[in-house]
Design an enzyme around this catalytic site. Structure first.
Site, PDB file in Angstrom:
ATOM      1  N   CYS A 176       0.738  -1.119  -0.156  1.00 22.07           N
ATOM      2  CA  CYS A 176      -0.045   0.113  -0.157  1.00 22.07           C
ATOM      3  C   CYS A 176       0.732   1.276   0.106  1.00 22.07           C
ATOM      4  CB  CYS A 176      -0.842   0.086   1.104  1.00 22.07           C
ATOM      5  SG  CYS A 176      -2.319  -1.162   1.011  1.00 22.07           S
TER       6      CYS A 176
HETATM    7  N1  COA Z   1     -20.439  -9.197   7.560  1.00 15.98           N
HETATM    8  C1  COA Z   1     -21.001  -9.174   8.935  1.00 15.98           C
HETATM    9  N2  COA Z   1     -20.421  -9.485  10.134  1.00 15.98           N
HETATM   10  C2  COA Z   1     -19.106  -9.612   9.740  1.00 15.98           C
HETATM   11  C3  COA Z   1     -18.494  -9.572   8.560  1.00 15.98           C
HETATM   12  C4  COA Z   1     -19.344  -9.374   7.447  1.00 15.98           C
HETATM   13  N3  COA Z   1     -18.520  -9.165   6.317  1.00 15.98           N
HETATM   14  N4  COA Z   1     -16.907  -9.696   8.777  1.00 15.98           N
HETATM   15  C5  COA Z   1     -16.787  -9.814   9.960  1.00 15.98           C
HETATM   16  N5  COA Z   1     -17.958  -9.631  10.697  1.00 15.98           N
HETATM   17  C6  COA Z   1     -18.259  -9.867  12.314  1.00 15.98           C
HETATM   18  C7  COA Z   1     -17.243 -10.729  12.888  1.00 15.98           C
HETATM   19  O1  COA Z   1     -17.608 -12.245  12.821  1.00 15.98           O
HETATM   20  C8  COA Z   1     -17.096 -10.413  14.141  1.00 15.98           C
HETATM   21  O2  COA Z   1     -18.036 -11.049  15.082  1.00 15.98           O
HETATM   22  P1  COA Z   1     -17.960 -11.331  16.568  1.00 15.98           P
HETATM   23  O3  COA Z   1     -17.720 -10.091  17.345  1.00 15.98           O
HETATM   24  O4  COA Z   1     -19.393 -11.994  16.838  1.00 15.98           O
HETATM   25  O5  COA Z   1     -17.110 -12.222  16.628  1.00 15.98           O
HETATM   26  C9  COA Z   1     -17.391  -8.923  14.199  1.00 15.98           C
HETATM   27  O6  COA Z   1     -18.185  -8.684  12.838  1.00 15.98           O
HETATM   28  C10 COA Z   1     -16.241  -8.034  14.418  1.00 15.98           C
HETATM   29  O7  COA Z   1     -15.243  -8.602  13.355  1.00 15.98           O
HETATM   30  P2  COA Z   1     -13.725  -7.908  12.948  1.00 15.98           P
HETATM   31  O8  COA Z   1     -12.911  -8.648  11.908  1.00 15.98           O
HETATM   32  O9  COA Z   1     -13.289  -7.659  14.385  1.00 15.98           O
HETATM   33  O10 COA Z   1     -14.515  -6.340  12.562  1.00 15.98           O
HETATM   34  P3  COA Z   1     -13.456  -5.061  12.725  1.00 15.98           P
HETATM   35  O11 COA Z   1     -14.409  -4.321  13.194  1.00 15.98           O
HETATM   36  O12 COA Z   1     -12.142  -5.088  13.071  1.00 15.98           O
HETATM   37  O13 COA Z   1     -13.569  -4.498  10.972  1.00 15.98           O
HETATM   38  C11 COA Z   1     -12.053  -4.598   9.219  1.00 15.98           C
HETATM   39  C12 COA Z   1     -12.830  -5.252  10.132  1.00 15.98           C
HETATM   40  C13 COA Z   1     -11.263  -5.182   8.336  1.00 15.98           C
HETATM   41  C14 COA Z   1     -12.702  -3.512   8.552  1.00 15.98           C
HETATM   42  C15 COA Z   1     -10.735  -3.647  10.117  1.00 15.98           C
HETATM   43  O14 COA Z   1     -10.117  -4.304  11.100  1.00 15.98           O
HETATM   44  C16 COA Z   1      -9.817  -2.893   9.474  1.00 15.98           C
HETATM   45  O15 COA Z   1     -10.085  -1.931   8.826  1.00 15.98           O
HETATM   46  N6  COA Z   1      -8.513  -3.145   9.819  1.00 15.98           N
HETATM   47  C17 COA Z   1      -7.495  -2.353   9.046  1.00 15.98           C
HETATM   48  C18 COA Z   1      -7.430  -2.921   7.621  1.00 15.98           C
HETATM   49  C19 COA Z   1      -6.425  -2.348   7.084  1.00 15.98           C
HETATM   50  O16 COA Z   1      -6.141  -1.359   7.171  1.00 15.98           O
HETATM   51  N7  COA Z   1      -5.831  -3.244   6.335  1.00 15.98           N
HETATM   52  C20 COA Z   1      -4.687  -2.995   5.361  1.00 15.98           C
HETATM   53  C21 COA Z   1      -4.921  -3.524   4.137  1.00 15.98           C
HETATM   54  S1  COA Z   1      -3.791  -3.187   3.191  1.00 15.98           S
END
Ligand code: COA
Length: 373
Positions: A156
């Site tokens: 990135c």
């Molecule tokens: N739809 C519905 N629910 C979902 C889901 C989806 N697509 N994906 C995950 N969930 C659920 C999970 O199962 C979890 O449920 P639980 O609490 O019952 O276990 C809950 O939502 C939270 O999941 P989590 O993965 O912890 O979500 P988050 O709030 O951390 O958001 C991201 C996920 C990826 C958006 C976030 O972590 C993020 O942006 N991280 C940084 C990403 C980044 O910058 N990456 C660099 C890439 S180049």
């Protein structure tokens, strides 16, 4: 020593859009089929059922409303779940080079330069279509540019690291006019069958023209300084390298051959890394963060960007001070901050300063301090 300046930007945006709602319909159909096909194993507790995704979760967790892609037909087909991209023959332009043409021509038109005046092309992206010949050299040839060209990959942060490389060469005098181009086909390395991340990415290509400020016309952005930093982490990883082929097994079925992340850990670890990096960069340049007219941040997650903006400026930034484009484009890897810069920089006036910053796998963080001249 010469002063480097950004004199043109270009963005190629694919025509096809996938909304969160469309994406979730396809994902849930895939999940239902998977669960039906594995009903016995699921009942026996041998494998976990696939849960449904939801548009509300996607918007709340990321701020993403839609994404542009090169091909939506494959991504939205529950039996396919990846883009259908026609593989090009060796005698026709590759897909990355084709996207790059559009973005580069727009950037060159804005800068008033001809392709022949370009003597450096850097193709800076998180994935390259092939190891060699370099995609950048293909772009150089298709454009009719001179000099030399090479590919680089810092995930990135590729575009900002590419800007530093080009700016340093312009400063020292080894090149006069450079193109930093970032064709990001993120749909190709995303696992669209993984509920935790299937909504994250989109496709795009950005291009920047950098040249000596003394050669440029009005309206340019002087590059005051650049800063790059890296720190190893496995929390964002893709194992699809050329040595992996020698291992037994079906590559396409291996989850680690596409983008993987520990999203929560990335969130927690990258935020302080980036905020401290930017604040230190500004302090070393004698810039008061509150006086920054604009922050063009990497576009991965809205909450993350809001946090960084607050931490850097010491207050909640106004919407125009820290523009987001990820609601429309999703995460486009290294291109995200450059899209924001391209779309939200025209209104800055002489003497205004702003900072482009990208961050991601590696970990890596790159910042570029610019001043409107
Ligand atoms: N739809 C519905 N629910 C979902 C889901 C989806 N697509 N994906 C995950 N969930 C659920 C999970 O199962 C979890 O449920 P639980 O609490 O019952 O276990 C809950 O939502 C939270 O999941 P989590 O993965 O912890 O979500 P988050 O709030 O951390 O958001 C991201 C996920 C990826 C958006 C976030 O972590 C993020 O942006 N991280 C940084 C990403 C980044 O910058 N990456 C660099 C890439 S180049």
């Amino acid at each position: 020593m010469h002063i480097p300046a950004i004199t043109g930007t270009g963005v190629f945006t694919p025509e096809q859009v996938i909304t969160n709602e469309e994406l979730v319909v396809a994902f849930n159909a895939y999940a239902d089929r998977f669960n039906d096909a594995h009903a016995e194993a699921i009942t026996a507790g041998e494998i976990a059922p696939k849960e449904h995704s939801s548009p509300e979760f996607i918007l709340n967790a990321s701020g993403i409303e839609q994404r542009y892609v090169l091909d939506k037909s494959g991504v939205l087909d529950p039996d396919v779940m990846h883009p259908n991209l026609r593989m090009r023959g060796d005698d026709e332009p590759g897909i990355m080079a084709e996207m790059a043409m559009d973005a580069c021509r727009k950037a060159l038109a804005q800068s008033g330069r001809n392709p022949e005046q370009v003597d450096l092309v850097i193709c800076a992206a998180s994935n390259h279509e092939r190891p060699y010949p370099a995609v950048a050299i293909e772009i150089q040839k298709l454009l009719g540019a001179g000099g030399f060209a090479f590919d680089m990959n810092v995930a990135c942060s590729s575009a900002t690291f590419g800007i530093q490389a080009a700016a340093d060469m312009i400063r020292s005098g080894s090149v006069r006019c450079a193109l930093v181009v970032s064709p990001e086909i993120c749909s190709g390395h995303l696992e669209w069958r993984d509920r935790d991340c299937h909504f994250i990415f989109g496709d795009v290509c950005t291009a920047l023209v950098l040249e000596r400020a003394e050669d440029a016309e009005d309206g340019l952005f002087l590059i005051q300084s650049t800063r790059c930093a890296t720190q190893f982490s496995n929390n964002i990883r893709n194992n699809n390298g050329y040595l992996r082929r020698t291992r037994a097994g079906h590559m396409t079925d291996r989850r680690d051959m596409l983008f993987m992340q520990e999203g929560r850990k990335v969130f927690k670890e990258v935020l302080p890394l980036v905020s401290d990096h930017i604040r230190q960069h500004l302090e070393d340049e004698g810039i008061n963060p509150d006086g920054l007219k604009r922050l063009w941040l990497h576009q991965a997650n809205k909450t993350m960007n809001d946090f960084i903006g607050r931490k850097v400026m010491g207050r909640v930034p106004e919407a125009q001070e820290q523009p987001n484009i990820l609601q429309d484009y999703a995460n486009t890897s290294s291109a995200g901050s450059i899209i924001a810069f391209s779309k939200f920089s025209d209104d800055l006036v002489r003497g205004d300063t702003g900072l482009i910053c990208s961050f991601g796998a590696g970990y890596s963080v790159g910042s570029v301090l610019v001043e409107r001249a």
